[in-house]
Motif scaffolding. Structure first.
Motif, short mmCIF file in Angstrom:
data_model
loop_
_atom_site.label_atom_id
_atom_site.label_comp_id
_atom_site.label_asym_id
_atom_site.label_seq_id
_atom_site.Cartn_x
_atom_site.Cartn_y
_atom_site.Cartn_z
N GLN A 22 72.41 64.92 74.91
CA GLN A 22 72.03 64.47 76.24
C GLN A 22 71.20 65.52 76.96
N ALA A 23 71.52 66.79 76.73
CA ALA A 23 70.75 67.86 77.37
C ALA A 23 69.30 67.84 76.89
N VAL A 24 69.10 67.62 75.58
CA VAL A 24 67.73 67.54 75.04
C VAL A 24 67.01 66.33 75.62
N GLU A 25 67.71 65.19 75.66
CA GLU A 25 67.10 63.96 76.19
C GLU A 25 66.75 64.13 77.67
N ASP A 26 67.65 64.73 78.44
CA ASP A 26 67.38 64.94 79.86
C ASP A 26 66.21 65.90 80.06
N LEU A 27 66.15 66.93 79.23
CA LEU A 27 65.03 67.87 79.32
C LEU A 27 63.72 67.15 79.04
N ALA A 28 63.70 66.28 78.03
CA ALA A 28 62.48 65.53 77.71
C ALA A 28 62.04 64.70 78.91
N ARG A 29 62.96 63.96 79.48
CA ARG A 29 62.62 63.09 80.60
C ARG A 29 62.10 63.90 81.79
N THR A 30 62.77 65.01 82.06
CA THR A 30 62.40 65.82 83.23
C THR A 30 61.08 66.55 83.01
N TRP A 106 55.11 59.33 76.44
CA TRP A 106 56.10 60.05 75.65
C TRP A 106 57.14 59.06 75.13
N TYR A 107 57.85 59.48 74.07
CA TYR A 107 58.85 58.60 73.47
C TYR A 107 60.01 59.44 72.93
N LEU A 108 61.10 58.76 72.65
CA LEU A 108 62.29 59.42 72.11
C LEU A 108 63.12 58.36 71.39
N GLY A 109 63.52 58.64 70.15
CA GLY A 109 64.35 57.66 69.46
C GLY A 109 64.48 57.93 67.98
N PRO A 110 65.22 57.07 67.28
CA PRO A 110 65.47 57.27 65.85
C PRO A 110 64.27 56.89 64.99
N MET A 111 64.10 57.63 63.90
CA MET A 111 63.09 57.36 62.87
C MET A 111 63.81 57.31 61.53
N PHE A 112 63.11 56.80 60.51
CA PHE A 112 63.77 56.57 59.21
C PHE A 112 62.82 56.93 58.07
N PHE A 125 66.81 60.08 61.50
CA PHE A 125 66.68 61.28 62.31
C PHE A 125 66.09 60.87 63.66
N HIS A 126 65.98 61.82 64.57
CA HIS A 126 65.57 61.49 65.93
C HIS A 126 64.41 62.39 66.35
N GLN A 127 63.41 61.77 66.93
CA GLN A 127 62.24 62.52 67.37
C GLN A 127 61.94 62.27 68.84
N TYR A 128 61.43 63.29 69.50
CA TYR A 128 60.80 63.17 70.81
C TYR A 128 59.32 63.48 70.58
N GLY A 129 58.45 62.89 71.38
CA GLY A 129 57.03 63.15 71.18
C GLY A 129 56.21 62.75 72.38
N VAL A 130 54.98 63.24 72.42
CA VAL A 130 54.04 62.89 73.48
C VAL A 130 52.71 62.51 72.86
N ARG A 150 56.66 75.14 75.89
CA ARG A 150 57.60 75.20 77.02
C ARG A 150 58.86 74.39 76.73
N PHE A 151 58.68 73.23 76.09
CA PHE A 151 59.85 72.41 75.76
C PHE A 151 60.83 73.19 74.88
N LEU A 152 60.32 73.82 73.83
CA LEU A 152 61.19 74.58 72.94
C LEU A 152 61.87 75.72 73.69
N LEU A 153 61.11 76.41 74.53
CA LEU A 153 61.67 77.54 75.26
C LEU A 153 62.78 77.08 76.20
N GLU A 154 62.54 75.99 76.94
CA GLU A 154 63.55 75.52 77.89
C GLU A 154 64.74 74.88 77.19
N ALA A 155 64.53 74.46 75.93
CA ALA A 155 65.65 73.94 75.14
C ALA A 155 66.48 75.06 74.53
#
Length: 423
Positions: A22-30, A106-112, A125-130, A150-155
């Motif tokens: 949830q922290a990763v998902e919230d960071l992506a949205r924010t 941007w998107y976030l969700g499962p991939m196969f 697996f799950h990916q976030y992307g822009v 920045r995303f990696l750093l803040e994560a």
């Protein structure tokens, strides 16, 4: 006997682990919204042609890794193996090219993908992307790359290495393709079966082959950067200049071609060698011909995707390596209110901006484990965030030296922490 175990290459995300997700998902949205990206949600399966046309039929994904099946209506559909092709298909089908450009999605969700499971690689697996569609400005390339950094750093991943290259355009690729074929022709018969199939159609993919890329003859192949046309060279130089302006460090890697056929010009990867063979955390590049290939106008695009699983793995490895690294404050979260994670990110950012060395838990551990981590890291202050604190717009500060604690408003948190540290 019936097999009720989960399928190989899948896993359950247990309640103790979901806060980290949830922290990763919230960071992506924010964070993505701060860069003016809007969320796009696409189906988990698409018509197979979307990926064959978009990802490319010489890629390992299309040739070996897709979950494809025929529907009752005798249509071939495929569980999405990556996010870009589906997002571009949706962009075209919904005529978003008629609106303000560039479109920033941007998107976030499962991939196969059907792969041999190992650490950092699963069949689900799950990916976030822009994705940014509608601009070829090299400043957009730099913005997308800076956003990834920045995303990696803040994560919580501080040491990922950015590798950068340009794979040119159809104009300069033609000359490179001829040189590459001439160079590799003497060993064509000894290449793996996949590379023999790629030899005429897309020889650039040989440089990315898991089996052949380390062969001396392949490693000494002509580099695409030696054949860049004037436009691509200008574009690549501008991307590097803009990254320098933004303070994003990078390493040029002329062998970096990525595994998808749609890439043009800028390609990049953020790599963390500490997590094993599958060390790429986040990667992407330009795909200037993809919109047209999927039925839209001739329009440029660029984006990146990152794996949630690998991000959490890198974070865990880094925490283990940090050992007794000292920090000033550690944020401890607990409770059922999901806005706790928003509050924790806000407080973390405020503390860091004030010069306080601070961190928080991304692994979804209990309070006791988080407090042990705070002690191990030598934190002077524990910043406690639970249901009561969130309801009051406050935080509880615990002096880990005197064991005293008191509640202050979130706005007063930084000043109170600085006062404790000055004692």
């Amino acid at each position: 006997m019936a097999d009720f175990a989960r399928p190989r290459g899948t896993y359950d995300i247990k309640p103790s682990e979901t806060p980290a997700w949830q922290a990763v998902e919230d960071l992506a949205r924010t964070l993505f919204s701060h860069y003016h990206f809007e969320e796009m949600r696409t189906p988990i399966f698409e018509h197979t042609e979307v990926f064959e046309r978009g990802v490319g039929d010489t890629s390992d994904i299309v040739q070996k890794e897709m979950y494809t099946f025929v529907t009752r209506g005798e249509k071939s559909v495929t569980l999405r193996p990556e996010g870009t092709a589906g997002v571009v298909r949706a962009f075209v089908e919904n005529k978003l090219y008629g609106g303000p450009l560039p479109a920033k999605l941007w998107y976030l969700g499962p991939m196969f993908r059907y792969e041999a499971p190992q650490a950092g690689r699963n069949r689900q697996f799950h990916q976030y992307g822009v994705e940014v569609i509608g601009s070829s400005d090299p400043r957009v390339d730099a913005e997308v790359i800076e956003l990834g950094a920045r995303f990696l750093l803040e994560a919580g991943v501080a040491d990922a290495r950015l590798e950068l290259n340009s794979v040119g355009c159809p104009v300069c690729r033609a000359a490179h393709r001829a040189a590459l074929i001439a160079h590799l022709a003497p060993i064509r018969g000894s290449l793996c079966a996949d590379c023999q199939g790629r030899f005429e159609k897309n020889p650039l993919r040989i440089l990315d082959c898991k089996k052949d890329r380390d062969r001396p003859e392949v490693k000494s192949s002509p580099r695409i950067t030696e054949y860049l046309c004037a436009d691509c060279q200008t574009q690549y130089s501008a991307v590097k200049h803009n990254l320098d302006v933004l303070g994003v460090s990078y390493v040029e890697d002329s062998t970096l071609v990525r595994g998808l056929d749609y890439y043009t010009q800028t390609t990049f990867e953020f790599v963390d060698d500490r997590i094993g063979a599958k060390s790429t955390l986040l990667a992407g590049g330009r795909y200037n011909g993809l919109v047209e290939q999927l039925g839209g106008p001739d329009m440029p695009g660029i984006g990146f995707a990152g794996g949630v699983e690998r991000l959490l793995l890198a974070r865990a490895v880094q925490e283990e390596e940090e050992g007794a690294a000292k920090i000033d404050a550690y944020i401890v979260t607990f409770g059922s209110d999901l806005t706790i994670f928003d509050a924790s990110l806000r407080v973390l950012s405020l503390l860091r901006k004030a010069g306080v060395t601070a961190d928080l838990d991304y692994a979804g551990r209990g309070v006791k484990a988080q407090m042990k981590t705070a002690d191990r890291l030598g934190a002077r202050v524990a910043v406690l965030l639970g249901d009561e604190e969130v309801a009051n717009g406050a935080v509880t500060l615990r002096d880990l030296m005197t064991k005293e604690q008191n509640q202050v408003s979130e706005d007063a948190c930084v000043e109170a922490v600085l006062a404790l540290l000055s004692r």
